[in-house]
Design a protein around this motif. Structure first.
Motif, PDB file in Angstrom:
ATOM      1  N   ASP A 195       0.821  -1.200   0.000  1.00  0.00           N
ATOM      2  CA  ASP A 195       0.000   0.000   0.000  1.00  0.00           C
ATOM      3  C   ASP A 195       0.862   1.260   0.000  1.00  0.00           C
ATOM      4  O   ASP A 195       1.514   1.586   0.992  1.00  0.00           O
ATOM      5  N   ASN A 196       0.868   1.972  -1.129  1.00  0.00           N
ATOM      6  CA  ASN A 196       1.689   3.183  -1.238  1.00  0.00           C
ATOM      7  C   ASN A 196       1.268   4.264  -0.257  1.00  0.00           C
ATOM      8  O   ASN A 196       2.023   5.184   0.033  1.00  0.00           O
ATOM      9  N   ARG A 197       0.038   4.147   0.259  1.00  0.00           N
ATOM     10  CA  ARG A 197      -0.408   5.144   1.232  1.00  0.00           C
ATOM     11  C   ARG A 197       0.414   5.032   2.520  1.00  0.00           C
ATOM     12  O   ARG A 197       0.490   5.974   3.292  1.00  0.00           O
ATOM     13  N   LEU A 198       1.023   3.864   2.779  1.00  0.00           N
ATOM     14  CA  LEU A 198       1.774   3.680   4.023  1.00  0.00           C
ATOM     15  C   LEU A 198       3.256   4.026   3.876  1.00  0.00           C
ATOM     16  O   LEU A 198       3.895   4.457   4.833  1.00  0.00           O
ATOM     17  N   THR A 199       3.806   3.849   2.657  1.00  0.00           N
ATOM     18  CA  THR A 199       5.253   4.019   2.512  1.00  0.00           C
ATOM     19  C   THR A 199       5.672   5.473   2.757  1.00  0.00           C
ATOM     20  O   THR A 199       6.797   5.711   3.188  1.00  0.00           O
ATOM     21  N   GLY A 200       4.769   6.412   2.526  1.00  0.00           N
ATOM     22  CA  GLY A 200       5.097   7.819   2.747  1.00  0.00           C
ATOM     23  C   GLY A 200       5.075   8.213   4.217  1.00  0.00           C
ATOM     24  O   GLY A 200       5.667   9.236   4.585  1.00  0.00           O
ATOM     25  N   ILE A 201       4.411   7.438   5.062  1.00  0.00           N
ATOM     26  CA  ILE A 201       4.269   7.875   6.459  1.00  0.00           C
ATOM     27  C   ILE A 201       5.064   7.027   7.448  1.00  0.00           C
ATOM     28  O   ILE A 201       5.212   7.407   8.598  1.00  0.00           O
ATOM     29  N   ILE A 202       5.589   5.873   7.013  1.00  0.00           N
ATOM     30  CA  ILE A 202       6.365   5.027   7.933  1.00  0.00           C
ATOM     31  C   ILE A 202       7.762   4.830   7.332  1.00  0.00           C
ATOM     32  O   ILE A 202       7.933   4.091   6.367  1.00  0.00           O
ATOM     33  N   PRO A 203       8.760   5.537   7.879  1.00  0.00           N
ATOM     34  CA  PRO A 203      10.078   5.555   7.235  1.00  0.00           C
ATOM     35  C   PRO A 203      10.893   4.265   7.393  1.00  0.00           C
ATOM     36  O   PRO A 203      11.739   3.980   6.552  1.00  0.00           O
ATOM     37  N   GLN A 204      10.671   3.497   8.455  1.00  0.00           N
ATOM     38  CA  GLN A 204      11.463   2.273   8.648  1.00  0.00           C
ATOM     39  C   GLN A 204      10.926   1.211   7.698  1.00  0.00           C
ATOM     40  O   GLN A 204       9.771   0.772   7.839  1.00  0.00           O
ATOM     41  N   GLN A 205      11.765   0.807   6.735  1.00  0.00           N
ATOM     42  CA  GLN A 205      11.277  -0.113   5.709  1.00  0.00           C
ATOM     43  C   GLN A 205      12.325  -1.174   5.392  1.00  0.00           C
ATOM     44  O   GLN A 205      13.507  -0.868   5.319  1.00  0.00           O
ATOM     45  N   THR A 206      11.874  -2.415   5.224  1.00  0.00           N
ATOM     46  CA  THR A 206      12.742  -3.491   4.763  1.00  0.00           C
ATOM     47  C   THR A 206      12.166  -4.000   3.450  1.00  0.00           C
ATOM     48  O   THR A 206      10.969  -4.291   3.374  1.00  0.00           O
ATOM     49  N   LYS A 207      13.020  -4.072   2.424  1.00  0.00           N
ATOM     50  CA  LYS A 207      12.527  -4.506   1.103  1.00  0.00           C
ATOM     51  C   LYS A 207      13.026  -5.910   0.789  1.00  0.00           C
ATOM     52  O   LYS A 207      14.193  -6.217   1.001  1.00  0.00           O
ATOM     53  N   LEU A 208      12.137  -6.752   0.270  1.00  0.00           N
ATOM     54  CA  LEU A 208      12.534  -8.100  -0.154  1.00  0.00           C
ATOM     55  C   LEU A 208      12.866  -8.076  -1.644  1.00  0.00           C
ATOM     56  O   LEU A 208      12.354  -7.272  -2.389  1.00  0.00           O
TER      57      LEU A 208
END
Ligand SMILES: Nc1ncnc2c1ncn2[C@@H]1O[C@H](COP(=O)(O)OP(=O)(O)OP(=O)(O)O)[C@@H](O)[C@H]1O
Length: 208
Positions: A195-208
């Protein structure tokens, strides 16, 4: 606190799926991102102890999941892990309140009615405790799923695509509630999402 080291998994006849190491302190919210088929749901299942890894280990609150037998793992999960899915899964014949009471019992805890009612009130479900889950709106069901996931004050909350069925308003509300509730019980919150709506507001991210 949630960490994983060197995790991999292979479905019968499938390729080896290898996963990045994670270190998530108590209270952190992190997104798990990746394209369809990259292994997000599988990683979540490994982290939650729902599948056994081919290699590697998961540690939740100081406990290495590999050291637990099946029954011990079920009990540990009930006490330490909350799970939220794309659509909520409840016992359909029981009221929202009784679904929360069962979650407490399954974790070996006494039923705590004031906590159940307080949580429902906080999640704007105060009038819905006696309702059957199927009679709630999708947004209300997702809030009830949050209540069930945090009722036992877990160390880790896993959410698999929790907002994909929700409109923008409900998405914002559900994520804010999830984060607020996770902070209140000092839980690590790991959210699998497209959900792209979440990637803008939660900076801690792990990508597979
Ligand atoms: N039960 C299963 N049996 C065999 N292969 C599976 C099974 N579940 C998943 N896979 C395979 O494992 C890989 C990872 O799947 P997984 O469901 O973890 O990906 P995902 O990133 O969650 O995908 P999506 O975003 O589409 O839900 C895929 O190649 C998938 O085909």
């Amino acid at each position: 606190m949630l960490s994983s080291t060197n995790l991999s998994f292979t479905y019968p006849g499938g390729e080896v799926l290898k996963f990045p190491d994670l270190v998530c302190p108590a209270g952190e919210t992190r997104l798990l991102l990746g394209k369809s088929g990259s292994g997000k749901t599988t990683m979540l299942q490994l982290l939650a102890g729902l599948r056994k890894p081919a290699t590697g280990s998961v540690v939740i609150n100081g406990q290495n999941l590999n050291e637990l037998s099946g029954a011990e793992l079920d009990y540990f999960r009930g006490q330490n892990v909350g799970m939220i899915f794309q659509t909520a899964h409840f016992i359909r014949a029981l009221s929202v309140r009784e679904n929360l009471a069962i979650a407490q019992q399954l974790a070996g805890k006494p039923i705590d009615r004031p906590r159940i009612d307080g949580l429902l009130e906080e999640l704007d479900l105060g009038g819905k405790g006696n309702a059957l889950p199927g009679k709630l709106s999708v947004g209300q069901q997702q809030r009830a799923a949050i209540a069930r996931a945090i009722i036992n004050q877990p160390a880790v909350i896993f959410a698999d695509e929790p907002t994909s069925a929700l409109d923008d308003d409900n998405t914002r509300q559900v994520i804010q509630l999830l984060q607020r509730q996770a902070e209140a019980v000092k839980a690590t919150l790991l959210i699998v999402t497209h959900d792209n709506r979440l990637t803008g507001i939660i900076p801690q991210q792990t990508k597979l």
